[in-house]
Design a protein around this motif. Structure first.
Motif, PDB file in Angstrom:
ATOM      1  N   UNK H   1      29.154  47.359  48.082  1.00  0.00           N
ATOM      2  CA  UNK H   1      29.522  46.118  48.188  1.00  0.00           C
ATOM      3  C   UNK H   1      30.805  45.960  47.788  1.00  0.00           C
ATOM      4  N   UNK H   2      31.646  45.169  48.442  1.00  0.00           N
ATOM      5  CA  UNK H   2      32.965  45.075  48.339  1.00  0.00           C
ATOM      6  C   UNK H   2      33.389  43.537  47.798  1.00  0.00           C
ATOM      7  N   UNK H   3      34.502  43.608  47.050  1.00  0.00           N
ATOM      8  CA  UNK H   3      34.916  42.309  46.747  1.00  0.00           C
ATOM      9  C   UNK H   3      36.685  42.431  46.788  1.00  0.00           C
ATOM     10  N   UNK H   4      37.083  41.710  47.275  1.00  0.00           N
ATOM     11  CA  UNK H   4      38.648  41.667  47.448  1.00  0.00           C
ATOM     12  C   UNK H   4      39.177  40.641  46.235  1.00  0.00           C
ATOM     13  N   UNK H   5      40.230  41.302  45.368  1.00  0.00           N
ATOM     14  CA  UNK H   5      40.384  40.680  44.042  1.00  0.00           C
ATOM     15  C   UNK H   5      41.927  40.460  44.153  1.00  0.00           C
ATOM     16  N   UNK H   6      42.609  39.490  43.788  1.00  0.00           N
ATOM     17  CA  UNK H   6      43.974  39.460  43.547  1.00  0.00           C
ATOM     18  C   UNK H   6      44.227  38.962  42.113  1.00  0.00           C
ATOM     19  N   UNK H   7      44.964  39.904  41.407  1.00  0.00           N
ATOM     20  CA  UNK H   7      45.214  39.830  40.123  1.00  0.00           C
ATOM     21  C   UNK H   7      46.959  39.578  39.916  1.00  0.00           C
ATOM     22  N   UNK H   8      47.097  38.491  39.150  1.00  0.00           N
ATOM     23  CA  UNK H   8      48.368  38.080  38.723  1.00  0.00           C
ATOM     24  C   UNK H   8      48.660  38.289  37.170  1.00  0.00           C
ATOM     25  N   UNK H   9      49.593  38.920  36.847  1.00  0.00           N
ATOM     26  CA  UNK H   9      49.865  39.181  35.479  1.00  0.00           C
ATOM     27  C   UNK H   9      50.796  38.185  34.892  1.00  0.00           C
ATOM     28  N   UNK H  10      50.557  37.649  33.609  1.00  0.00           N
ATOM     29  CA  UNK H  10      51.571  36.881  32.931  1.00  0.00           C
ATOM     30  C   UNK H  10      51.725  37.320  31.623  1.00  0.00           C
ATOM     31  N   UNK H  11      52.466  38.270  31.315  1.00  0.00           N
ATOM     32  CA  UNK H  11      52.650  38.586  29.970  1.00  0.00           C
ATOM     33  C   UNK H  11      53.447  37.640  28.995  1.00  0.00           C
ATOM     34  N   UNK H  12      53.119  37.097  28.217  1.00  0.00           N
ATOM     35  CA  UNK H  12      53.905  36.168  27.273  1.00  0.00           C
ATOM     36  C   UNK H  12      55.201  36.743  26.762  1.00  0.00           C
ATOM     37  N   UNK H  13      56.315  35.936  27.127  1.00  0.00           N
ATOM     38  CA  UNK H  13      57.755  36.403  26.912  1.00  0.00           C
ATOM     39  C   UNK H  13      57.862  36.667  25.391  1.00  0.00           C
ATOM     40  N   UNK H  14      57.047  36.385  24.610  1.00  0.00           N
ATOM     41  CA  UNK H  14      57.184  36.507  23.197  1.00  0.00           C
ATOM     42  C   UNK H  14      56.415  37.789  22.749  1.00  0.00           C
ATOM     43  N   UNK H  15      55.778  38.479  23.527  1.00  0.00           N
ATOM     44  CA  UNK H  15      55.117  39.757  23.361  1.00  0.00           C
ATOM     45  C   UNK H  15      56.019  40.813  22.996  1.00  0.00           C
ATOM     46  N   UNK H  16      55.916  41.596  21.848  1.00  0.00           N
ATOM     47  CA  UNK H  16      56.648  42.607  21.626  1.00  0.00           C
ATOM     48  C   UNK H  16      56.557  44.034  22.686  1.00  0.00           C
ATOM     49  N   UNK H  17      57.721  44.420  22.965  1.00  0.00           N
ATOM     50  CA  UNK H  17      57.959  45.544  23.789  1.00  0.00           C
ATOM     51  C   UNK H  17      56.763  46.515  23.809  1.00  0.00           C
ATOM     52  N   UNK H  18      56.777  47.165  22.560  1.00  0.00           N
ATOM     53  CA  UNK H  18      55.516  48.126  22.343  1.00  0.00           C
ATOM     54  C   UNK H  18      54.226  47.571  22.667  1.00  0.00           C
ATOM     55  N   UNK H  19      53.873  46.441  22.432  1.00  0.00           N
ATOM     56  CA  UNK H  19      52.468  45.914  22.868  1.00  0.00           C
ATOM     57  C   UNK H  19      52.308  45.935  24.065  1.00  0.00           C
ATOM     58  N   UNK H  20      53.567  45.332  24.860  1.00  0.00           N
ATOM     59  CA  UNK H  20      53.553  45.103  26.285  1.00  0.00           C
ATOM     60  C   UNK H  20      53.342  46.647  26.913  1.00  0.00           C
TER      61      UNK H  20
END
Lengths: 96, 96, 96, 96, 96, 96, 96, 96, 96, 96
Positions: H1-20
């Protein structure tokens, strides 16, 4: 002169509870005063929303702007204004 | 029980003038009858638009739907409905 | 009392050219008459659009609605209205 | 050469009051100076909004961009620009 | 003076093929003439769309409006206009 | 192979001025280098906006993506891409 | 070179059934031919919609535009195109 | 069973680089594991966007929801899902 | 397997009344048959709209698409589909 | 009296995990209590979304508003409400 106004409130989630409470308290006092003066003719809460539909009865646009832009919650509200006229099918001479 | 309703009318430009006039005449009669019964509490024309803001006072959703969906202009109207409650800042027990 | 109005015209492509020309001719005559009376203060064509930005100077909302809704092209126009007030940074007492 | 400009201001709620006041003060001084020079022909506050409709009269696009992008509030404004031409129904040779 | 223009064409499906062909033929002739004069600097087809991105190089807004509003396909086009200025990172004095 | 790109920049208002300046400086250097290589064919500032319209001339989609996604301002930009083809009315064999 | 394409079909309701059937028959033949050539890599119907998601594998934008704009249903379709690149998390060298 | 999925990522700009970086690393490992299991059939990066188009092949909706809602980046993604069926013009019995 | 479906009906105003009536009669018979089979679990009219919210209980996406796309009113409906899963706060093992 | 409600949750990413957990725990307890009382008739998770579709069965709008606006997650939810009536094609007297 009637204007239909929709107000949607967006308090920032970082606002301290006391500040929010104080804002709401002064907003309420102001809203009730304007209702008693007959300027804020109708004030309904939209169910499930932090928003209201209102009808203002003012002498001109300046008065409308002055009333709305001095509301304590004004900096946190999105405002939509529509000027109203008597509907040709209204049974009332003056549907306030 | 109050519902805020926005009605926007779009008569097809191909509709013969007599048909449009007849529709508007029966719509007006129906609107005035509902106002006199107290079901259609407020009816304002939005300035510059072929549209109105209305407030209906009905006993339940069925009555609201029945009133609106049997309006002569219903097939030509776009309808937006918002249920209303008393606003906590309202000075009236029952702002109809 | 000033209102900012945007009018966008959509003549149906099936309208005969003579009918369109007649409509435009009477619209123009009406627009010029209202400008000369001082009711239609500004009238600019938006470049590349069949649309205009206008400023109306009327005594109340009823007059605004009456002027706009009786324009010959009204049935073919989409209308957006915004009430205006003096800007606190304006250098003119009354920017008409 | 006329451009219609809508400016909507969104000051961040975290901005200190003094900074906001200083920004508004310098914005006002700049706006008034440009009005007196005849570059900023019209400036109206939209009622109930922290927004204005303006008409700029500039010699070319560079001047328009330079004036707008150096406004003190520019980093906090959403800008919509529409070039204008004389409307064929205008009664004025040059509706400034 | 440069303006970025997006044109989206919507020919009514009821238009006879000969009329559409004639419109496109005259549109093409006009577009090519304006390109050769240097007024219509760029003309790209957007892939998979009946639409184009264009850059016009005109002496003022009046010329822009005059060129666009007299295109044979103008009554069937949706137009979006953005005035352009030199980008501060451009390596060309005058990116035409 | 040409792609039309619209880039809209949104620097967070909390970003320190030196960080913003450094970003803009490296962005400018990168943009100019790509223009000189012939990859970034056109770069126009949209008047009154912190945004540009660009045309990229790349050998394939991978190159386009690689160029755009490594721009220093990429994390702060909203990007809209449209592939372009030669317009049938173009007078140029290859409108770069 | 891969492009993701969404096609939404809107046949006018006035189109005679035979014409619609003929269009669909030739569209199907064309779609199947392109799939067999490897140009139209994926073709899925969106459940409950008269629309599809497709992936095209073409040598350049010209080929993409040529394939799409000559589809029998092209005049009746709304098209959205997104260029694709290999995802850095993909386990396939070449996810066709 | 197929599903088409669009995912758009929005990482908060305040997230530390290591966490990202850690989030992206675990996201990649999870995505590759699901691809190898055959659940995540296609994964394409949309050029110029921090977003992907994907096709999931799952046994039911519960599995789809479980896979997506446990992705490390899920709290930072906007998700659009469309169920797919075989297209009547597909040449493949089962276009996975 | 549950899918939430919103159906909005737009019958062309030019459709003869008998044809509309026949369509509605066969639509109703089909809807009732599917409800009795347990496939169409819920069917609510949205008050004041020619639209419904429905919940379908099907064995897979193919069945969903087949049921919806063969409805007599399908060519005149706008369809929005959302796959559903058990809510973690639901008190029912299987909220059909 | 039935209302269809869509709730979309947006917890701020800065909220500490314990606070979020506590909110979700009390929200769940409240949701389950309302379901057992029969007020919250249906509660489905929308697959891949932090959102639900619900059906409330209340005695009037006041009860609906009271239930929704006192939910622990209410300050973090976007709410869309649609009043429902029995569908004329429903096979159930009372589709709860």
């Amino acid at each position: 002169m009637l204007f239909h106004v929709k107000m949607t409130v967006n308090l920032p989630q970082s606002m301290p509870a006391e500040q929010a409470d104080e804002l709401k308290r002064t907003e309420k006092a102001r809203a009730q005063s304007l209702q008693k003066e007959g300027k804020w003719r109708h004030l309904w809460r939209i169910a499930g929303q932090y928003a209201n539909f209102s009808v203002f009865d003012v002498s001109d646009i300046d008065e409308l702007h002055s009333l709305i832009s001095t509301l304590p919650l004004f900096p946190y509200m999105q405002i939509e204004i529509n000027p109203l006229v008597r509907h040709p099918s209204s049974v009332w001479e003056d549907d306030r």
